[in-house]
Scaffold this active site. Structure first.
Site, PDB file in Angstrom:
ATOM      1  N   GLY A  44       1.238  -1.014   0.038  1.00 20.64           N
ATOM      2  CA  GLY A  44      -0.221  -0.019  -0.056  1.00 20.64           C
ATOM      3  C   GLY A  44       0.393   1.490  -0.016  1.00 20.64           C
ATOM      4  CE  LYS A  58      -7.668 -12.697  -4.757  1.00 20.70           C
ATOM      5  NZ  LYS A  58      -7.098 -14.162  -5.120  1.00 20.70           N
ATOM      6  CG  ASN A  92      -3.915  -0.459 -12.152  1.00 25.14           C
ATOM      7  OD1 ASN A  92      -3.056  -0.994 -10.515  1.00 25.14           O
ATOM      8  ND2 ASN A  92      -3.086  -1.305 -13.066  1.00 25.14           N
ATOM      9  CG  HIS A 104       1.462  -2.310 -15.209  1.00 22.94           C
ATOM     10  ND1 HIS A 104       1.006  -3.278 -14.408  1.00 22.94           N
ATOM     11  CD2 HIS A 104       2.104  -2.264 -15.938  1.00 22.94           C
ATOM     12  CE1 HIS A 104       1.808  -3.954 -15.031  1.00 22.94           C
ATOM     13  NE2 HIS A 104       2.660  -3.574 -16.266  1.00 22.94           N
ATOM     14  CG  ASP A 117      -1.537  -4.685 -16.426  1.00 22.90           C
ATOM     15  OD1 ASP A 117      -2.388  -3.815 -15.003  1.00 22.90           O
ATOM     16  OD2 ASP A 117      -0.522  -5.289 -16.125  1.00 22.90           O
TER      17      ASP A 117
HETATM   18  C1  GRF Z   1       3.100  -1.320  -7.933  1.00 24.29           C
HETATM   19  O1  GRF Z   1       4.708  -1.422  -8.262  1.00 24.29           O
HETATM   20  C2  GRF Z   1       2.350  -0.955  -8.530  1.00 24.29           C
HETATM   21  O2  GRF Z   1       2.927  -0.557  -9.707  1.00 24.29           O
HETATM   22  C3  GRF Z   1       1.547  -2.268  -8.909  1.00 24.29           C
HETATM   23  O3  GRF Z   1       1.840  -2.753  -7.509  1.00 24.29           O
HETATM   24  C4  GRF Z   1       3.040  -2.266  -6.764  1.00 24.29           C
HETATM   25  C5  GRF Z   1       2.224  -2.309  -5.413  1.00 24.29           C
HETATM   26  O4  GRF Z   1       3.276  -1.777  -4.574  1.00 24.29           O
HETATM   27  N1  GRF Z   1       0.701  -1.724  -9.276  1.00 24.29           N
HETATM   28  P1  GRF Z   1       2.302  -0.568  -3.133  1.00 24.29           P
HETATM   29  O5  GRF Z   1       1.707  -2.004  -2.627  1.00 24.29           O
HETATM   30  O6  GRF Z   1       1.608   0.220  -3.921  1.00 24.29           O
HETATM   31  O7  GRF Z   1       3.813  -0.259  -2.567  1.00 24.29           O
END
Ligand code: GRF
Length: 203
Positions: free
Chosen positions: A15, A92, A108, A110, A151
């Protein structure tokens, strides 16, 4: 003055992106209010962080709500007046009811430059390994809208950083993550100001 944009988060692990957005709200860089945090993982760092911040949390999974998870997630977001949903390391897929209720309003992040290095199986270290194996000169995070496929939805924002000689998946991941934290909050603020328009979002 307009009321703050209500954000709902779904996160499965650490998080840190969610935390960066919460920090931006607290520091006034983002005119928004974290309204609720949902995780499929009761042990998620994201839930602990949210509790620490006094944000309502919910552990909702296919185990806690067999057959009704989509409906319960959707209702929880609606109950907390969520206007924009932020996936932040959520492992999920969202169900059809939530996607329909929040169509065009689910974001989201990525850790690579989509459309490359995305889709099923491209998460965590695997993404950065693939970027290095392909000999890419640049990488960086993508903020995009969420649809039914992993994605896949339209790209809203990207940040580019050079891949350095000697980078490992870990060093690259760490530099990309720093950019993620900045880019996610900035993109949300562009939505708040109206510079970036999300169809279906009434400000
Ligand atoms: C991040 O690298 C994000 O791009 C991907 O999952 C990771 C989550 O990291 N979708 P965090 O839980 O926010 O530290």
């Amino acid at each position: 003055m307009r009321s703050l944009l209500h954000l709902g988060f779904l996160a499965s692990h650490n998080g840190s992106n969610m935390q960066a957005i919460i920090d931006a709200c607290r520091e006034g860089r983002l005119r928004a209010q974290p309204a609720v945090v949902i995780s499929n993982n009761s042990e998620a760092g994201a839930l602990a962080r949210a509790r620490q911040e006094g944000i309502p949390t919910f552990h909702l999974s296919s185990r806690t709500h067999p057959g009704a998870l989509d409906q319960v997630i959707c209702q929880t977001l609606l109950d907390h007046q969520v206007q924009v949903v932020c996936l932040a390391g959520y492992m999920k897929r969202l169900g059809p009811q939530t996607l329909e209720a929040y169509r065009g309003r689910v974001l989201n992040i990525h850790p690579a430059l989509l459309p490359r290095f995305g889709g099923e199986g491209f998460y965590g270290e695997a993404v950065h390994k693939a970027v290095l194996a392909a000999g890419e000169k640049e990488s960086g995070p993508t903020v995009h809208l969420v649809d039914e496929d992993y994605d896949h939805g339209p790209v809203l924002a990207q940040a580019r950083i050079p891949v350095l000689a000697g980078d490992t998946p870990q060093t690259l991941a760490a530099r990309v993550l720093t950019q993620e934290h900045r880019l996610y909050a900035e993109t949300l603020q562009r939505i708040v100001t109206g510079e970036m328009v999300l169809e279906g979002l009434v400000l």
